[in-house]
Scaffold this active site. Structure first.
Site, mmCIF file in Angstrom:
data_model
loop_
_atom_site.group_PDB
_atom_site.id
_atom_site.type_symbol
_atom_site.label_atom_id
_atom_site.label_comp_id
_atom_site.label_asym_id
_atom_site.label_seq_id
_atom_site.Cartn_x
_atom_site.Cartn_y
_atom_site.Cartn_z
ATOM 1 N N GLU A 1 0.192 -9.450 -1.705
ATOM 2 C CA GLU A 1 1.397 -9.849 -1.371
ATOM 3 C C GLU A 1 1.456 -10.936 -0.296
ATOM 4 O OE1 GLU A 1 4.386 -6.118 -1.309
ATOM 5 O OE2 GLU A 1 2.892 -5.858 -0.376
ATOM 6 N N GLU B 1 1.155 3.667 -5.810
ATOM 7 C CA GLU B 1 1.357 2.209 -5.827
ATOM 8 C C GLU B 1 0.030 1.420 -5.245
ATOM 9 O OE1 GLU B 1 5.120 0.780 -4.608
ATOM 10 O OE2 GLU B 1 4.227 -1.209 -3.695
#
Length: 295
Positions: A177, A172
């Site tokens: 974010e 990932e």
């Protein structure tokens, strides 16, 4: 296989991670070369792009995007999240001005959407993925977007591997974010077989204003055995196999697809409250892939 995020231990762990990386940089010696990112040449055309032209309230192209749905069956998407992802235009649609808008909003009265951590989900949102349709092998992904900020929110632009292995062996890359009450902090992180959740390898950078106030270009250069994160062309993290914990299991030499979502509540941002924006919107101007991949 059902791909999902696993739990996060919270912002404290991320801050500790940043400190570890900073110390590591100092120990590597003052003569280290500066971090660089490889911008595509001005004449280079993306091999795939989404510009989101179209009429207002229409869904993004199904040739490239799939809206994942649910909550309880996905075990709260691995983070005990409170939103139920839908494929409704109310949660993801074009705005008629060249943007994709992903909206997290309180669930309609009486909707009774099954939730993992409680009986019903109190919010709805959207999680769009290019899995099985578009992927980047090596090159650069750029996403120009305006991200929502506020208590209990976790908007994310990220990638998962197409190797068919269960997470975290899948690999990932979190392109960006922005969590809860840290509206000016952008986190970039990589997760793999032996470095995931609070042990993910990452760093952060600070915006001049809240991420919700302006568009920024969030990007990752994914090169052979090297990944560089940047915001508006300014790099802030480069990862190579030498920076991984033993056994240095680098899982990023593969096709990786893109995801866009706005999560609400859960282990990292905590619950929403009366100050949380309604709706909380991620506005995406474009997505562009340069280099080589699948489209």
């Amino acid at each position: 296989m059902k791909t999902r995020r696993r739990g996060r231990s919270g912002a404290r762990s991320r801050r500790a991670l940043v400190l570890v990386l900073a110390i590591g940089g100092l120990l590597s010696g003052c003569g280290s070369a500066p971090v660089r990112t490889e911008h595509p040449p001005a004449e280079e055309e993306p091999f795939w792009q989404a510009e989101f032209d179209g009429a207002a309230a229409t869904r993004p192209s199904e040739e490239a995007w799939t809206a994942e749905t649910g909550n309880r069956d996905a075990e709260g998407w691995g983070n005990n999240e409170l939103q139920y992802y839908t494929d409704d235009a109310a949660n993801s649609a074009l705005d008629g001005a060249g943007h994709l808008v992903i909206s997290a909003r309180p669930a309609p009265d009486g909707s009774e959407l099954p939730c993992y951590t409680q009986e019903f989900c109190t919010w709805t949102s959207a999680r769009l993925t290019t899995a099985g349709k578009v992927a980047l092998t090596h090159g650069r992904v750029e996403v120009r977007a305006k991200l929502p900020t506020g208590t209990g929110l976790l908007p994310a632009i990220w990638m998962l591997g197409d190797n068919g292995v269960e997470w975290p062996g899948q690999g990932e890359i979190d392109i960006c974010e922005v969590v809860g009450g840290e509206p000016r902090t952008v986190y970039g992180t990589a997760h793999g077989p032996t470095y995931f959740n609070e042990n993910g390898i990452g760093d952060s950078t600070t915006l001049a204003a809240d991420a919700s106030e302006a568009f920024h270009t969030y990007a990752v250069d994914k090169r052979p055995r090297r990944i560089t994160w940047s915001v508006d062309g300014e790099p802030y993290l480069t990862l190579t196999p030498s920076k991984l914990p033993a056994p240095r299991d680098w899982v990023f030499e593969q096709d990786m697809h893109l995801l866009l979502n706005v999560a609400v509540g859960g282990d990292w941002p905590g619950p929403p409250d009366t100050s949380t924006p309604d709706p909380a919107t991620m506005t995406v101007d474009y997505v562009r892939f340069f280099g080589e991949g699948r489209a």
